[in-house]
Design a protein around this motif. Structure first.
Motif, PDB file in Angstrom:
ATOM      1  N   ARG A  68      65.524   5.748  73.058  1.00 61.69           N
ATOM      2  CA  ARG A  68      65.029   4.886  73.855  1.00 61.69           C
ATOM      3  C   ARG A  68      63.047   5.121  74.038  1.00 61.69           C
ATOM      4  NH1 ARG A  68      70.023   4.234  78.316  1.00 61.69           N
ATOM      5  NH2 ARG A  68      71.066   2.276  76.959  1.00 61.69           N
ATOM      6  N   SER A  71      61.358   3.349  79.964  1.00 61.92           N
ATOM      7  CA  SER A  71      62.315   2.753  79.816  1.00 61.92           C
ATOM      8  C   SER A  71      63.492   1.590  79.381  1.00 61.92           C
ATOM      9  CB  SER A  71      61.495   1.178  80.622  1.00 61.92           C
ATOM     10  OG  SER A  71      60.487  -0.457  79.926  1.00 61.92           O
ATOM     11  N   ASP A  73      63.789  -0.638  77.606  1.00 60.17           N
ATOM     12  CA  ASP A  73      64.011  -2.780  78.267  1.00 60.17           C
ATOM     13  C   ASP A  73      63.524  -3.862  77.877  1.00 60.17           C
ATOM     14  OD1 ASP A  73      62.276  -2.602  80.224  1.00 60.17           O
ATOM     15  OD2 ASP A  73      63.850  -2.633  81.888  1.00 60.17           O
ATOM     16  N   LYS A  74      62.047  -3.469  77.044  1.00 59.29           N
ATOM     17  CA  LYS A  74      61.362  -4.457  77.263  1.00 59.29           C
ATOM     18  C   LYS A  74      61.307  -5.630  75.192  1.00 59.29           C
ATOM     19  CE  LYS A  74      57.510  -3.044  80.235  1.00 59.29           C
ATOM     20  NZ  LYS A  74      56.167  -2.389  79.663  1.00 59.29           N
ATOM     21  N   SER A 131      64.006   0.091  72.723  1.00 59.55           N
ATOM     22  CA  SER A 131      64.504   0.855  72.213  1.00 59.55           C
ATOM     23  C   SER A 131      65.304   0.826  71.063  1.00 59.55           C
ATOM     24  CB  SER A 131      66.158   0.685  73.136  1.00 59.55           C
ATOM     25  OG  SER A 131      65.669   0.554  74.407  1.00 59.55           O
ATOM     26  N   GLU A 152      73.339  -2.873  74.786  1.00 57.24           N
ATOM     27  CA  GLU A 152      71.874  -2.045  74.960  1.00 57.24           C
ATOM     28  C   GLU A 152      71.158  -3.840  74.575  1.00 57.24           C
ATOM     29  OE1 GLU A 152      69.387   0.564  74.626  1.00 57.24           O
ATOM     30  OE2 GLU A 152      71.129   0.772  74.621  1.00 57.24           O
ATOM     31  N   ARG A 155      70.763  -5.146  78.073  1.00 59.08           N
ATOM     32  CA  ARG A 155      69.480  -4.481  78.624  1.00 59.08           C
ATOM     33  C   ARG A 155      68.419  -4.814  78.703  1.00 59.08           C
ATOM     34  NH1 ARG A 155      67.560  -0.194  77.693  1.00 59.08           N
ATOM     35  NH2 ARG A 155      67.481   0.580  79.743  1.00 59.08           N
ATOM     36  N   THR A 156      67.935  -5.552  77.615  1.00 60.95           N
ATOM     37  CA  THR A 156      66.454  -5.640  76.700  1.00 60.95           C
ATOM     38  C   THR A 156      66.101  -6.932  76.767  1.00 60.95           C
ATOM     39  OG1 THR A 156      65.319  -4.731  74.845  1.00 60.95           O
ATOM     40  CG2 THR A 156      67.414  -5.777  74.589  1.00 60.95           C
ATOM     41  N   ARG A 157      65.143  -7.381  76.422  1.00 56.86           N
ATOM     42  CA  ARG A 157      64.963  -9.505  76.714  1.00 56.86           C
ATOM     43  C   ARG A 157      64.297  -9.705  75.598  1.00 56.86           C
ATOM     44  NH1 ARG A 157      60.910  -9.917  81.358  1.00 56.86           N
ATOM     45  NH2 ARG A 157      61.508  -8.723  82.991  1.00 56.86           N
TER      46      ARG A 157
END
Length: 381
Positions: A68, A71, A73-74, A131, A152, A155-157
């Motif tokens: 990671r 963040s 998270d993208k 990530s 996983e 939590r990501t876009r």
């Protein structure tokens, strides 16, 4: 051509060396020791190219590796390092690069994609929001890593899957996958003296093969395929047991539910026979809607790199991308190596495409870090 694309072209020898290192680390899914040894090679390669060490996420069957950056998270880069090839396959299928083709067990599906992933990240200045998750059980349906992959993805876009690409097309849709085992119980009897006292499991098996096959729906693309069948013990005995495996591929959740209910409702035809049905849906469909925005970006970026037109294709095979799309995260698949022959003797990678695909991944990651995909409705656990 952007500077990072030029750098990836210049780095092709190092990319090829990394693929060789991974291919030589044989890693059949069911061999935990071999998969773990390969994971160490993957971890070292990723650390060298990104400057960051992974988290080791131990699952019951095999390890998974996660990086990671910031963040994280993208955008999630997703792949696997297990293969279908047993240890010792290198003896008959050695690693080689000849005439612009790279060969070796697992090179196309998908060890080249793993190396491309790290090379793509190595040329990026900004990885904040990225990530990486690499698992060791994809080829057997991700029984241990599924929950990890889905968590996983939630939590990501967006998710970019580094699975291989037949002919260069990205995989914009995948069918959902279900698998079933049908057990049939009959009654044994002497086939010559008193067959009428038996309940023939082979005959019941024949009835069930026809019933199962009838569940297919060509109009919707649903396939229901009886695959492995077995019954009987000796040539002069009415068989008292039979077994049938069934492979199901569907384009929609509605079809997956319909077939699942129909499989559960199967009934014996012969008096005295009984059925036991196990299994069910393994991976939901990856619909075209899940990849639409990401594919539009990829196509524009690919053209901007000077590589020409980029195609998309819907396929029947499943991947871990089905799982990420299934929880509602936009997913684009097939961003790994270009080549062919997955799981076959002619498995190969087209060498010239390796840096180009890495450049596309680098461009997509940069785009998604700067302009993340808008929020979506997630399917909670």
């Amino acid at each position: 051509m952007p500077a990072f694309a030029t750098a990836l072209e210049a780095g092709l020898p190092d990319l090829l060396a990394g693929i060789e290192e991974l291919v030589l680390a044989e890693s059949p899914s069911m061999d935990r020791a071999a998969v773990t040894a390969c994971a160490r090679v993957v971890a070292a390669l990723g650390t060298r190219l990104t400057g960051a060490e992974p988290e080791w996420l131990d699952t019951p069957g095999s390890p998974a590796l996660r990086w990671r950056f910031g963040s994280g998270d993208k955008v999630l880069l997703l792949g696997h390092f297990d293969t279908v090839w047993p240890v010792g396959s290198l003896a008959g299928h050695p690693f080689a690069v000849t005439g612009g083709r790279l060969t070796g067990p697992g090179c196309f599906d998908m060890k080249a994609g793993v190396v491309q992933l790290f090379h793509a990240l190595s040329v990026l200045d900004d990885r904040d929001g990225v990530s990486v998750l690499l698992t060791g059980d994809e080829e057997i349906g991700a029984p241990d890593s599924r929950a990890l992959i889905e968590a996983e993805a939630r939590r990501t876009r967006a998710v970019l899957v580094l699975e291989a690409s037949e002919g260069g097309a990205l995989k914009t849709a995948r069918k959902g996958v279900s698998g079933y085992e049908l057990g049939i119980a009959g009654r044994a009897a002497h086939a010559g003296l008193e067959p009428e006292r038996g309940v023939n499991a082979t005959t019941e098996l024949a009835h069930q093969v026809l019933a199962v096959s009838a569940l297919a729906d060509p109009a919707t693309g649903t396939t229901v395929t009886p695959t492995v069948a077995s019954s009987g013990t000796t040539g002069n005995t009415v068989p008292d047991a039979a077994r049938l495996l069934v492979d199901v591929r569907v384009g929609s959740l509605g079809e997956q539910v319909r077939v699942d209910r129909a499989m559960g409702a199967l009934a014996p035809v012969l008096a005295g026979a009984s059925l036991r049905v196990s299994g069910g849906p393994n991976r939901p469909p990856l619909p075209a809607s899940a990849s639409q925005e990401l594919f539009a970006r990829a196509r524009s970026l690919y053209a901007g790199l000077g590589f020409g037109a980029l195609r998309g294709v819907a396929v029947g095979g499943g991947s871990d991308g089905n799982l990420t799309a299934g929880v509602g995260t936009p997913t684009l698949d097939g961003l790994g190596a270009v080549g062919g022959g997955a799981h076959a003797d002619d498995e190969h990678v087209t060498v010239a495409e390796l840096p180009r695909r890495a450049a596309l991944v680098a461009s997509l990651v940069t785009s998604l870090v700067r302009e993340p995909v808008a929020g979506t409705d997630r399917v909670e656990a």
